[in-house]
Every structure is written in structure tokens, then in C-alpha cells.
Design a protein around this motif. Structure first.
Motif, PDB file in Angstrom:
ATOM      1  N   SER A 144       0.856  -1.180   0.000  1.00  0.00           N
ATOM      2  CA  SER A 144       0.000   0.000   0.000  1.00  0.00           C
ATOM      3  C   SER A 144       0.902   1.244   0.000  1.00  0.00           C
ATOM      4  N   PRO A 145       0.844   2.077  -1.040  1.00  0.00           N
ATOM      5  CA  PRO A 145      -0.085   2.056  -2.171  1.00  0.00           C
ATOM      6  C   PRO A 145       0.187   0.880  -3.104  1.00  0.00           C
ATOM      7  N   PRO A 146      -0.878   0.362  -3.713  1.00  0.00           N
ATOM      8  CA  PRO A 146      -0.729  -0.796  -4.591  1.00  0.00           C
ATOM      9  C   PRO A 146      -0.247  -0.398  -5.980  1.00  0.00           C
ATOM     10  N   GLY A 147       0.169  -1.400  -6.726  1.00  0.00           N
ATOM     11  CA  GLY A 147       0.513  -1.161  -8.117  1.00  0.00           C
ATOM     12  C   GLY A 147       1.990  -0.892  -8.351  1.00  0.00           C
ATOM     13  N   PRO A 148       2.395  -0.853  -9.636  1.00  0.00           N
ATOM     14  CA  PRO A 148       3.811  -0.729  -9.994  1.00  0.00           C
ATOM     15  C   PRO A 148       4.297   0.689 -10.252  1.00  0.00           C
ATOM     16  N   LEU A 149       3.511   1.710  -9.891  1.00  0.00           N
ATOM     17  CA  LEU A 149       3.844   3.090 -10.249  1.00  0.00           C
ATOM     18  C   LEU A 149       5.279   3.466  -9.884  1.00  0.00           C
ATOM     19  N   PHE A 150       5.641   3.363  -8.609  1.00  0.00           N
ATOM     20  CA  PHE A 150       6.955   3.819  -8.164  1.00  0.00           C
ATOM     21  C   PHE A 150       8.075   3.046  -8.855  1.00  0.00           C
ATOM     22  N   PHE A 151       7.857   1.767  -9.093  1.00  0.00           N
ATOM     23  CA  PHE A 151       8.906   0.929  -9.668  1.00  0.00           C
ATOM     24  C   PHE A 151       9.108   1.247 -11.150  1.00  0.00           C
ATOM     25  N   VAL A 152       8.022   1.443 -11.876  1.00  0.00           N
ATOM     26  CA  VAL A 152       8.111   1.836 -13.281  1.00  0.00           C
ATOM     27  C   VAL A 152       8.749   3.218 -13.396  1.00  0.00           C
ATOM     28  N   PHE A 153       8.354   4.132 -12.540  1.00  0.00           N
ATOM     29  CA  PHE A 153       8.887   5.492 -12.564  1.00  0.00           C
ATOM     30  C   PHE A 153      10.384   5.488 -12.235  1.00  0.00           C
ATOM     31  N   GLY A 154      10.761   4.762 -11.170  1.00  0.00           N
ATOM     32  CA  GLY A 154      12.164   4.723 -10.776  1.00  0.00           C
ATOM     33  C   GLY A 154      13.042   4.086 -11.843  1.00  0.00           C
ATOM     34  N   LEU A 155      12.583   2.979 -12.418  1.00  0.00           N
ATOM     35  CA  LEU A 155      13.341   2.322 -13.474  1.00  0.00           C
ATOM     36  C   LEU A 155      13.414   3.202 -14.711  1.00  0.00           C
ATOM     37  N   GLY A 156      12.285   3.836 -15.072  1.00  0.00           N
ATOM     38  CA  GLY A 156      12.256   4.669 -16.265  1.00  0.00           C
ATOM     39  C   GLY A 156      13.181   5.868 -16.168  1.00  0.00           C
ATOM     40  N   VAL A 157      13.109   6.586 -15.069  1.00  0.00           N
ATOM     41  CA  VAL A 157      13.974   7.751 -14.900  1.00  0.00           C
ATOM     42  C   VAL A 157      15.442   7.333 -14.937  1.00  0.00           C
ATOM     43  N   SER A 158      15.788   6.286 -14.189  1.00  0.00           N
ATOM     44  CA  SER A 158      17.184   5.846 -14.117  1.00  0.00           C
ATOM     45  C   SER A 158      17.686   5.362 -15.477  1.00  0.00           C
ATOM     46  N   ALA A 159      16.826   4.727 -16.247  1.00  0.00           N
ATOM     47  CA  ALA A 159      17.238   4.196 -17.549  1.00  0.00           C
ATOM     48  C   ALA A 159      17.425   5.290 -18.586  1.00  0.00           C
ATOM     49  N   PHE A 160      16.758   6.434 -18.404  1.00  0.00           N
ATOM     50  CA  PHE A 160      16.836   7.505 -19.397  1.00  0.00           C
ATOM     51  C   PHE A 160      17.741   8.660 -18.970  1.00  0.00           C
ATOM     52  N   PRO A 245       9.706   8.158 -23.324  1.00  0.00           N
ATOM     53  CA  PRO A 245       8.499   7.325 -23.362  1.00  0.00           C
ATOM     54  C   PRO A 245       8.138   6.697 -22.025  1.00  0.00           C
ATOM     55  N   TYR A 246       9.065   6.687 -21.073  1.00  0.00           N
ATOM     56  CA  TYR A 246       8.728   6.103 -19.771  1.00  0.00           C
ATOM     57  C   TYR A 246       7.606   6.870 -19.094  1.00  0.00           C
ATOM     58  N   TRP A 247       7.451   8.146 -19.418  1.00  0.00           N
ATOM     59  CA  TRP A 247       6.365   8.920 -18.811  1.00  0.00           C
ATOM     60  C   TRP A 247       5.013   8.404 -19.290  1.00  0.00           C
ATOM     61  N   ALA A 248       4.937   8.035 -20.563  1.00  0.00           N
ATOM     62  CA  ALA A 248       3.708   7.432 -21.076  1.00  0.00           C
ATOM     63  C   ALA A 248       3.456   6.089 -20.396  1.00  0.00           C
ATOM     64  N   MET A 249       4.514   5.354 -20.102  1.00  0.00           N
ATOM     65  CA  MET A 249       4.382   4.053 -19.461  1.00  0.00           C
ATOM     66  C   MET A 249       3.897   4.199 -18.023  1.00  0.00           C
ATOM     67  N   VAL A 250       4.403   5.223 -17.324  1.00  0.00           N
ATOM     68  CA  VAL A 250       3.918   5.501 -15.969  1.00  0.00           C
ATOM     69  C   VAL A 250       2.429   5.811 -16.001  1.00  0.00           C
ATOM     70  N   SER A 251       2.028   6.661 -16.949  1.00  0.00           N
ATOM     71  CA  SER A 251       0.612   7.024 -17.051  1.00  0.00           C
ATOM     72  C   SER A 251      -0.259   5.824 -17.400  1.00  0.00           C
ATOM     73  N   ALA A 252       0.319   4.826 -18.058  1.00  0.00           N
ATOM     74  CA  ALA A 252      -0.451   3.647 -18.457  1.00  0.00           C
ATOM     75  C   ALA A 252      -0.671   2.673 -17.311  1.00  0.00           C
ATOM     76  N   VAL A 253       0.181   2.690 -16.291  1.00  0.00           N
ATOM     77  CA  VAL A 253       0.011   1.726 -15.196  1.00  0.00           C
ATOM     78  C   VAL A 253      -0.737   2.321 -14.008  1.00  0.00           C
ATOM     79  N   VAL A 254      -0.734   3.638 -13.888  1.00  0.00           N
ATOM     80  CA  VAL A 254      -1.360   4.279 -12.725  1.00  0.00           C
ATOM     81  C   VAL A 254      -2.828   3.898 -12.539  1.00  0.00           C
ATOM     82  N   PRO A 255      -3.668   3.897 -13.585  1.00  0.00           N
ATOM     83  CA  PRO A 255      -5.093   3.651 -13.358  1.00  0.00           C
ATOM     84  C   PRO A 255      -5.453   2.201 -13.047  1.00  0.00           C
ATOM     85  N   VAL A 256      -4.515   1.264 -13.137  1.00  0.00           N
ATOM     86  CA  VAL A 256      -4.866  -0.152 -13.090  1.00  0.00           C
ATOM     87  C   VAL A 256      -5.249  -0.625 -11.688  1.00  0.00           C
ATOM     88  N   VAL A 257      -4.798   0.045 -10.632  1.00  0.00           N
ATOM     89  CA  VAL A 257      -5.116  -0.413  -9.284  1.00  0.00           C
ATOM     90  C   VAL A 257      -6.623  -0.369  -9.058  1.00  0.00           C
TER      91      VAL A 257
END
Length: 375
Positions: A144-160, A245-257
């Protein structure tokens, strides 16, 4: 609630679904008023203070030693402090340690990918795979909070973020150190009288969270939606030559919870509308050309405001977290093209939200309660 950090039972569990909507799980479309509905305050100032301090202290340390360019690695280690709000202290600490270690792993993995000069399409696919995996782990471990938001965001920022082999070592030190500070901030309340009273109770001393049935179908569907929607959004952003493009990916996972399609669509609306207002606020902040000290102070205020609102109304919280996310670029001292940055983030958000809405509507029946469950 007089005691510091003694929360009502079940409060953390309510974060498994957006509290801004009471739409039944079988309904497809939400009511428009769900977008502006607010949840209760519920002592949000306490976790907000913890998270703000956890984020602010590492930034101040990095500014002091002259390495603010390491801020992304520090911030994502500190974001572990956002987990477990509403739980008794030791149970919160357990969850923060679990999620924090995954956050650190994502930051290090992203830095390795950046240092290896991997092709962008490979970064997108890797982030998508991590989105699906961390979605499943989050559901199974009931984070809690659920979902992959922080992990996708952290990986995306670090990778770019441009990196070298030495940067990998930096990320491997800074992110865990920041996680350690976040864990210390989480237990610091035990030094206060109210915190000691909380530890005197059986619930306050309990480490493990109680067992709860896991909805296997929901876990699999969530992971699949996060995987497919994030990769599709990232590749579409890449095809349209939109920056990061990681920002688009973050926006794509946020609503799924959550389990209700209507609630997920509300969260998608929050993501789009909150980001639109947030990028305007970011433009004002960056156009001001604040110094490093002023920018770090602004980040602390923005993070506190975000955590005050994140459970009450996600869209309004995004108004404050978006300027912080975009402002990170200015910390390194490099010139920022504000107009291009705002346009790219707006486009990426629209892409991610558009993709996930299509996927959510297409998989609506998979999340409807089984007839035997409703009986």
C-alpha cells in the motif's frame, strides 16, 4: 486520534482502491462527480511529513556535497517512505523495507541499462516487464499504495538519465542510503510519548500483517494489463518521437489499481487532468529559474502537499507532484527547454492514459465479480 501513529484498523487496506469513487465493481462507467470527490483527511499530515522529510534530507545532503545530479537515485530510495501508511509502525517498516529493496533494484537496473547504451526499444520492453512483475508482487504482498507506479517510474527515470559505469556504483550507494534514511524517519515517532504508548500495545508491537485471501485472477489480470498497456504506450510514444516514453508508461500503469473499471477510469481521468494542471504549475516554477536551494525547498513543500492529498483525491495530488517530477531536470544546472518539456509530458500522459483506457475497457469482463462470488 490522539496517539501519534496509532491508526484505525483497516485504514491501510482502503488504499487498495481509489477512495474517490463508490461505484459498484460491476459498473463500466463512473459518474462525473467521482472526479471531484474527496476522501477523509484521516491523519494524512503524519505520513505526509514523514515522506517530505525522507525526500528532503537526501536532497539537502547532495546539495551540500555538490552532487545534486544524483538526486533521482536518492529520491526513489526515499519513496519507500510512502508505503504502509495507516499500518502500525513495525508492519509499516516491514512493508517499506520490502518495497524499498525493489525500488533500489529498479534504480540500479535502470542505471545499468543507461550505462550500457541499450537501444530505447529494449528499455521500453524491460520497463514493461518490470511493470507486470511488480504489479503481481504488489498484489501478492498487499503493498500500500498498490501497483507498480513507483517501480516503473524509478526504473524509467534511471534508464533515461545518461550514465557511465561509475554512475552505477553511485546509484548502488545513494539509493540504499536514501532508503535507510526513509526507514529511520518511519520509526522516529517511537521516540515521542505517543509513539511509546503505541508500542506498549500488542498491535503496536506486531511485525507481521495478518493473512488475507489473494484474488489470483485479479492479480494476473492486473499484471497483464500493466505489461501490455505500458509496453504499448512506450512503443507508441517512441514511434511518435515523443521525449522520454517512460512517462507514457507511468501514465499507463497508474489507473490499473482497484477492481472496478469505473474506479480505474476515474483514476485515468485524474492522471490526465491533474497532469495538465501540474505541467502548467511546473512551467511557472521553471520559468522562475530558482536556485538549487529554492528548488529543493519547493520540492519539500510539493511532496508534503502531494502526500496530504494522494489518498483523498489523486488528481489534485498530481497537480503538486508533477512540478517536482519535471523540476528534477533543473537540479543539475543544465538549461531546460520549458516549452518542449511541458509539451512532451502532456503528450506522453495523453498517450499513456489513452492506451490504458482502451485496455481497461477491453478487459472489463475479466474484472467483473464471478456469479458465485456475488451469490
Amino acid at each position: 486520534m490522539k496517539q501519534f501513529d496509532v491508526e484505525r484498523p483497516g485504514r491501510a487496506e482502503r488504499e487498495d482502491r481509489p477512495i474517490t469513487t463508490t461505484t459498484p465493481t460491476h459498473r463500466l462507467l463512473p459518474h462525473p462527480r467521482d472526479l471531484v470527490r474527496f476522501g477523509p483527511h484521516d491523519g494524512a499530515h503524519r505520513p505526509a511529513a514523514r515522506v517530505a522529510v525522507s525526500v528532503l534530507v537526501p536532497l539537502v545532503v547532495l546539495a551540500t556535497i555538490g552532487h545534486v545530479e544524483w538526486a533521482p537515485y536518492a529520491v526513489f530510495g526515499a519513496f519507500a517512505s510512502a508505503f504502509g501508511r495507516g499500518l502500525p509502525r513495525f508492519q509499516r517498516l516491514e512493508m517499506q523495507l520490502e518495497a524499498g529493496l525493489v525500488l533500489v533494484a529498479c534504480v540500479v537496473l535502470g542505471t545499468v541499462l543507461a550505462a550500457s547504451s541499450a537501444p530505447v526499444w529494449l528499455l521500453v520492453v524491460t520497463i514493461g516487464l518490470v511493470a507486470g512483475l511488480t504489479s503481481a508482487v504488489s498484489d501478492l504482498r498487499r503493498w500500500s499504495p498498490p501497483g507498480p507506479l513507483f517501480f516503473v517510474f524509478g526504473l524509467g527515470v534511471s534508464a533515461f538519465v545518461p550514465a557511465t559505469a561509475s554512475t552505477v556504483a553511485v546509484a548502488g550507494v545513494v539509493a540504499p542510503a536514501s532508503l535507510g534514511l526513509a526507514l529511520l524517519a518511519s520509526v522516529a515517532g517511537a521516540l515521542l510519548p505517543a509513539g511509546r504508548r503505541a508500542l506498549a500495545t500488542a498491535e503496536g508491537r506486531r511485525w507481521r500483517r495478518g493473512p488475507r485471501p489473494v484474488d489470483g485472477r485479479r492479480t494476473v489480470v492486473h499484471a497483464a494489463v500493466c505489461l501490455v498497456a505500458s509496453i504499448a504506450a512506450g512503443l507508441l510514444s517512441l514511434a511518435l518521437s515523443v521525449e522520454s516514453p517512460y512517462w507514457a508508461m507511468v501514465s499507463a500503469v497508474v489507473p490499473v489499481v482497484g477492481s472496478a473499471t469505473a474506479g480505474q477510469l476515474v483514476r485515468a481521468g485524474h492522471r490526465l487532468l491533474g497532469t495538465l494542471v501540474g505541467v502548467a504549475l511546473a512551467a511557472l516554477l521553471l520559468a522562475w529559474h530558482p536556485g538549487v536551494a529554492a528548488l529543493i525547498l519547493a520540492f519539500g513543500v510539493l511532496q508534503f502537499a502531494t502526500e496530504l492529498l494522494i489518498v483523498r483525491n489523486y488528481g489534485l495530488a498530481l497537480v503538486f507532484i508533477t512540478p517536482m517530477a519535471l523540476g528534477m531536470r533543473a537540479l543539475g544546472g543544465a538549461p531546460v527547454d520549458v516549452g518542449a518539456l511541458v509539451a512532451a509530458r502532456t503528450a506522453d500522459t495523453a498517450i499513456g492514459v489513452g492506451v490504458v483506457v482502451v485496455v481497461l475497457l477491453a478487459t472489463h469482463r475479466l474484472r467483473r465479480p464471478r456469479p458465485e462470488a456475488a451469490a
